[in-house]
Scaffold this motif. Structure first.
Motif, PDB file in Angstrom:
ATOM      1  N   TYR A 143      -9.018 -11.025  -7.436  1.00 58.18           N
ATOM      2  CA  TYR A 143      -9.552 -10.319  -6.251  1.00 58.18           C
ATOM      3  C   TYR A 143      -8.971  -8.900  -6.160  1.00 58.18           C
ATOM      4  CZ  TYR A 143      -9.868  -8.906  -1.383  1.00 58.18           C
ATOM      5  OH  TYR A 143     -10.076  -8.179  -0.243  1.00 58.18           O
ATOM      6  N   LYS A 144      -7.667  -8.788  -6.326  1.00 59.50           N
ATOM      7  CA  LYS A 144      -7.032  -7.467  -6.186  1.00 59.50           C
ATOM      8  C   LYS A 144      -7.511  -6.503  -7.280  1.00 59.50           C
ATOM      9  CE  LYS A 144      -2.534  -5.173  -6.075  1.00 59.50           C
ATOM     10  NZ  LYS A 144      -1.078  -5.352  -6.317  1.00 59.50           N
ATOM     11  N   LEU A 145      -7.533  -6.997  -8.525  1.00 57.24           N
ATOM     12  CA  LEU A 145      -7.916  -6.101  -9.620  1.00 57.24           C
ATOM     13  C   LEU A 145      -9.382  -5.689  -9.509  1.00 57.24           C
ATOM     14  CD1 LEU A 145      -5.945  -7.674 -12.597  1.00 57.24           C
ATOM     15  CD2 LEU A 145      -5.512  -5.483 -11.497  1.00 57.24           C
ATOM     16  N   LYS A 146     -10.231  -6.621  -9.064  1.00 54.14           N
ATOM     17  CA  LYS A 146     -11.662  -6.290  -9.006  1.00 54.14           C
ATOM     18  C   LYS A 146     -12.019  -5.499  -7.741  1.00 54.14           C
ATOM     19  CE  LYS A 146     -16.264  -8.186  -9.322  1.00 54.14           C
ATOM     20  NZ  LYS A 146     -17.100  -9.351  -9.491  1.00 54.14           N
ATOM     21  N   HIS A 147     -11.473  -5.940  -6.597  1.00 53.04           N
ATOM     22  CA  HIS A 147     -11.971  -5.365  -5.340  1.00 53.04           C
ATOM     23  C   HIS A 147     -11.054  -4.316  -4.715  1.00 53.04           C
ATOM     24  CE1 HIS A 147     -15.339  -8.090  -5.260  1.00 53.04           C
ATOM     25  NE2 HIS A 147     -14.515  -9.078  -5.559  1.00 53.04           N
ATOM     26  N   ILE A 148      -9.789  -4.329  -5.050  1.00 50.61           N
ATOM     27  CA  ILE A 148      -8.884  -3.368  -4.391  1.00 50.61           C
ATOM     28  C   ILE A 148      -8.524  -2.223  -5.340  1.00 50.61           C
ATOM     29  CG2 ILE A 148      -6.648  -3.063  -3.252  1.00 50.61           C
ATOM     30  CD1 ILE A 148      -6.947  -5.834  -2.128  1.00 50.61           C
ATOM     31  N   ILE A 149      -8.113  -2.600  -6.544  1.00 50.46           N
ATOM     32  CA  ILE A 149      -7.678  -1.546  -7.481  1.00 50.46           C
ATOM     33  C   ILE A 149      -8.854  -1.038  -8.316  1.00 50.46           C
ATOM     34  CG2 ILE A 149      -6.157  -1.002  -9.404  1.00 50.46           C
ATOM     35  CD1 ILE A 149      -4.140  -2.876  -8.411  1.00 50.46           C
ATOM     36  N   GLY A 150      -9.652  -1.983  -8.835  1.00 50.46           N
ATOM     37  CA  GLY A 150     -10.739  -1.610  -9.759  1.00 50.46           C
ATOM     38  C   GLY A 150     -11.749  -0.695  -9.091  1.00 50.46           C
ATOM     39  N   ASN A 151     -12.342   0.190  -9.870  1.00 51.11           N
ATOM     40  CA  ASN A 151     -13.357   1.131  -9.373  1.00 51.11           C
ATOM     41  C   ASN A 151     -12.886   1.958  -8.177  1.00 51.11           C
ATOM     42  OD1 ASN A 151     -15.219   0.304 -11.321  1.00 51.11           O
ATOM     43  ND2 ASN A 151     -15.809  -1.448 -10.072  1.00 51.11           N
ATOM     44  N   ASN A 152     -11.617   2.264  -8.175  1.00 48.58           N
ATOM     45  CA  ASN A 152     -11.043   3.074  -7.107  1.00 48.58           C
ATOM     46  C   ASN A 152     -10.189   4.177  -7.711  1.00 48.58           C
ATOM     47  OD1 ASN A 152     -11.088   3.131  -4.299  1.00 48.58           O
ATOM     48  ND2 ASN A 152     -10.468   0.971  -4.211  1.00 48.58           N
ATOM     49  N   THR A 153     -10.045   5.256  -6.977  1.00 44.17           N
ATOM     50  CA  THR A 153      -9.163   6.328  -7.454  1.00 44.17           C
ATOM     51  C   THR A 153      -8.066   6.538  -6.416  1.00 44.17           C
ATOM     52  OG1 THR A 153     -10.945   7.399  -8.655  1.00 44.17           O
ATOM     53  CG2 THR A 153      -9.070   8.784  -8.077  1.00 44.17           C
ATOM     54  N   PHE A 154      -6.851   6.629  -6.880  1.00 42.73           N
ATOM     55  CA  PHE A 154      -5.722   6.871  -5.985  1.00 42.73           C
ATOM     56  C   PHE A 154      -5.060   8.185  -6.388  1.00 42.73           C
ATOM     57  CE2 PHE A 154      -6.278   2.300  -6.493  1.00 42.73           C
ATOM     58  CZ  PHE A 154      -6.295   1.848  -5.179  1.00 42.73           C
ATOM     59  N   VAL A 155      -4.667   8.928  -5.392  1.00 38.27           N
ATOM     60  CA  VAL A 155      -3.987  10.201  -5.658  1.00 38.27           C
ATOM     61  C   VAL A 155      -2.700  10.194  -4.860  1.00 38.27           C
ATOM     62  CG1 VAL A 155      -4.113  12.712  -5.386  1.00 38.27           C
ATOM     63  CG2 VAL A 155      -6.172  11.421  -5.964  1.00 38.27           C
ATOM     64  N   GLU A 156      -1.627  10.604  -5.498  1.00 42.66           N
ATOM     65  CA  GLU A 156      -0.383  10.650  -4.748  1.00 42.66           C
ATOM     66  C   GLU A 156       0.346  11.958  -5.017  1.00 42.66           C
ATOM     67  OE1 GLU A 156       1.427   6.887  -4.318  1.00 42.66           O
ATOM     68  OE2 GLU A 156       3.217   7.804  -3.421  1.00 42.66           O
ATOM     69  N   ASP A 157       0.806  12.542  -3.927  1.00 35.87           N
ATOM     70  CA  ASP A 157       1.487  13.830  -4.022  1.00 35.87           C
ATOM     71  C   ASP A 157       2.915  13.621  -3.554  1.00 35.87           C
ATOM     72  OD1 ASP A 157       2.129  16.444  -4.164  1.00 35.87           O
ATOM     73  OD2 ASP A 157       0.698  17.134  -2.639  1.00 35.87           O
ATOM     74  N   ARG A 158       3.828  13.510  -4.515  1.00 31.75           N
ATOM     75  CA  ARG A 158       5.242  13.333  -4.161  1.00 31.75           C
ATOM     76  C   ARG A 158       5.954  14.664  -4.371  1.00 31.75           C
ATOM     77  NH1 ARG A 158       7.477   7.386  -4.548  1.00 31.75           N
ATOM     78  NH2 ARG A 158       5.521   6.335  -4.182  1.00 31.75           N
ATOM     79  N   GLU A 159       7.232  14.688  -4.047  1.00 29.69           N
ATOM     80  CA  GLU A 159       7.959  15.952  -4.103  1.00 29.69           C
ATOM     81  C   GLU A 159       7.829  16.657  -5.463  1.00 29.69           C
ATOM     82  OE1 GLU A 159      12.419  17.169  -3.110  1.00 29.69           O
ATOM     83  OE2 GLU A 159      11.590  15.542  -1.908  1.00 29.69           O
ATOM     84  N   ASP A 160       8.100  15.936  -6.549  1.00 30.10           N
ATOM     85  CA  ASP A 160       8.032  16.592  -7.853  1.00 30.10           C
ATOM     86  C   ASP A 160       7.084  15.895  -8.833  1.00 30.10           C
ATOM     87  OD1 ASP A 160       9.570  14.407  -7.965  1.00 30.10           O
ATOM     88  OD2 ASP A 160      11.349  15.345  -8.809  1.00 30.10           O
ATOM     89  N   ILE A 161       6.281  14.961  -8.294  1.00 30.70           N
ATOM     90  CA  ILE A 161       5.283  14.303  -9.153  1.00 30.70           C
ATOM     91  C   ILE A 161       3.960  14.250  -8.401  1.00 30.70           C
ATOM     92  CG2 ILE A 161       4.608  12.164 -10.340  1.00 30.70           C
ATOM     93  CD1 ILE A 161       7.605  11.401 -10.361  1.00 30.70           C
ATOM     94  N   PHE A 162       2.918  14.693  -9.085  1.00 33.28           N
ATOM     95  CA  PHE A 162       1.575  14.558  -8.522  1.00 33.28           C
ATOM     96  C   PHE A 162       0.822  13.684  -9.516  1.00 33.28           C
ATOM     97  CE2 PHE A 162      -2.852  15.764  -8.172  1.00 33.28           C
ATOM     98  CZ  PHE A 162      -3.041  15.809  -6.795  1.00 33.28           C
ATOM     99  N   TYR A 163       0.184  12.630  -9.038  1.00 34.75           N
ATOM    100  CA  TYR A 163      -0.565  11.849 -10.016  1.00 34.75           C
ATOM    101  C   TYR A 163      -1.888  11.331  -9.485  1.00 34.75           C
ATOM    102  CZ  TYR A 163       1.007   7.239  -8.263  1.00 34.75           C
ATOM    103  OH  TYR A 163       1.238   6.114  -7.524  1.00 34.75           O
ATOM    104  N   VAL A 164      -2.786  11.164 -10.448  1.00 39.10           N
ATOM    105  CA  VAL A 164      -4.123  10.658 -10.160  1.00 39.10           C
ATOM    106  C   VAL A 164      -4.290   9.396 -10.989  1.00 39.10           C
ATOM    107  CG1 VAL A 164      -6.582  11.174 -10.179  1.00 39.10           C
ATOM    108  CG2 VAL A 164      -4.929  13.028  -9.970  1.00 39.10           C
ATOM    109  N   TRP A 165      -4.774   8.357 -10.308  1.00 39.11           N
ATOM    110  CA  TRP A 165      -4.878   7.059 -10.944  1.00 39.11           C
ATOM    111  C   TRP A 165      -6.333   6.626 -10.781  1.00 39.11           C
ATOM    112  CZ3 TRP A 165      -2.414   2.243  -8.142  1.00 39.11           C
ATOM    113  CH2 TRP A 165      -2.461   1.129  -8.990  1.00 39.11           C
TER     114      TRP A 165
END
Ligand SMILES: C[S@@+](CC[C@H](N)C(=O)[O-])C[C@H]1O[C@@H](n2cnc3c(N)ncnc32)[C@H](O)[C@@H]1O
Length: 244
Positions: A143-165
């Motif tokens: 359920y988590k991999l298909k409906h929560i994480i899958g087909n989704n994009t996450f962006v996080e802006d931390r102090e010295d790391i910016f990442y796109v997932w």
């Protein structure tokens, strides 16, 4: 595969309380009346759980496939005399020793994309366990991999790391594909980019139970992550406890 991600893994996992995770593992030992001494941790990563297991005085052997992850684990664990660190693959590891408990946390099992390989992992865990041993691991649920994480994009802006997932869920083979781009800043504020691809297989609880049985684990329990409640259709992490 964890390469450069290893060097920022702990910073990105800072929200996860590994001490609590350790206490949950201990509560599983208590619930099933186990008092293990010799532990094997598979896919230990940067050694966050290993640290607490080592501190807890267990005789610990831990391994991972990624030498980058292990290099971080090594620095964390070097001061403990009761720890052995190895570079091995869950699918075909061989350690000339039997253990009272085999543990693997934080969805490392989902990294085994092929069902036959997963059966090999479970058989291997069984072979390294004493007859009254206990095997504990968790997965990211289907359920988590298909409906929560899958087909989704996450962006996080931390102090010295910016990442796109960026994630895709491949329905033809139940594989969640993660495409990660990291931008890591140095002391001068200059960002360096690196990319990694990770794949997690979405398994159903029943599939895992069936494979555990095939690997000679007769008694299998599963719980909603970090609890002793039955998993439900929206459980995101499922914890398995298997015994012979
Ligand atoms: C999400 S990380 C979890 C790491 C660690 N257990 C934790 O709690 O932080 C998944 C880990 O599984 C390892 N891994 C993936 N496939 C593996 C394999 N076939 N054998 C051993 N380790 C593997 C990765 O290198 C990575 O360290």
């Amino acid at each position: 595969m964890y390469n450069n991600f290893a060097y920022i893994y702990d910073e990105l996992m800072a929200d996860i309380d590994y001490k609590d995770w350790y206490l949950y593992i201990k509560s599983i030992f208590d619930k099933f009346n186990k008092m293990p001494k010799k532990l094997l941790e598979m896919a230990c990563g940067t050694g966050n759980l290993s640290y607490y297991l080592a501190k807890g005085g267990y005789d610990l052997t831990c391994f991972d496939l990624s030498s980058e992850m292990l290099s971080i684990a090594y620095n964390k664990l070097i001061k403990f005399k009761n720890v052995q660190i190895l570079n091995q693959n869950m699918v075909d590891f061989h350690i000339n020793k039997k253990f009272d408990a085999v543990i693997s946390i934080c969805d490392s099992i989902n990294y085994i994309e092929d069902k036959d390989d997963l059966l090999a992992v479970f058989k291997n865990a069984r072979e390294h366990l004493d007859d009254d041993g206990i095997f504990i691991f968790d997965i990211n649920s289907h359920y988590k991999l298909k409906h929560i994480i899958g087909n989704n994009t996450f962006v996080e802006d931390r102090e010295d790391i910016f990442y796109v997932w960026q994630n895709y869920f491949d329905e033809s083979n139940d594989i969640a594909e993660f495409y990660l781009s990291f931008f890591v800043s140095d002391e001068d504020g200059k960002y360096t980019r690196f990319d990694e691809e990770h794949f997690e297989k979405a398994y159903y609880t029943d599939e895992i139970i069936e494979l555990l049985k095939q690997a000679s684990f007769e008694k299998v329990h599963c719980f909603d992550g970090f609890t002793f409640n039955k998993p439900n259709e929206k459980s995101e992490r499922i914890n398995f406890i298997a015994m012979v």
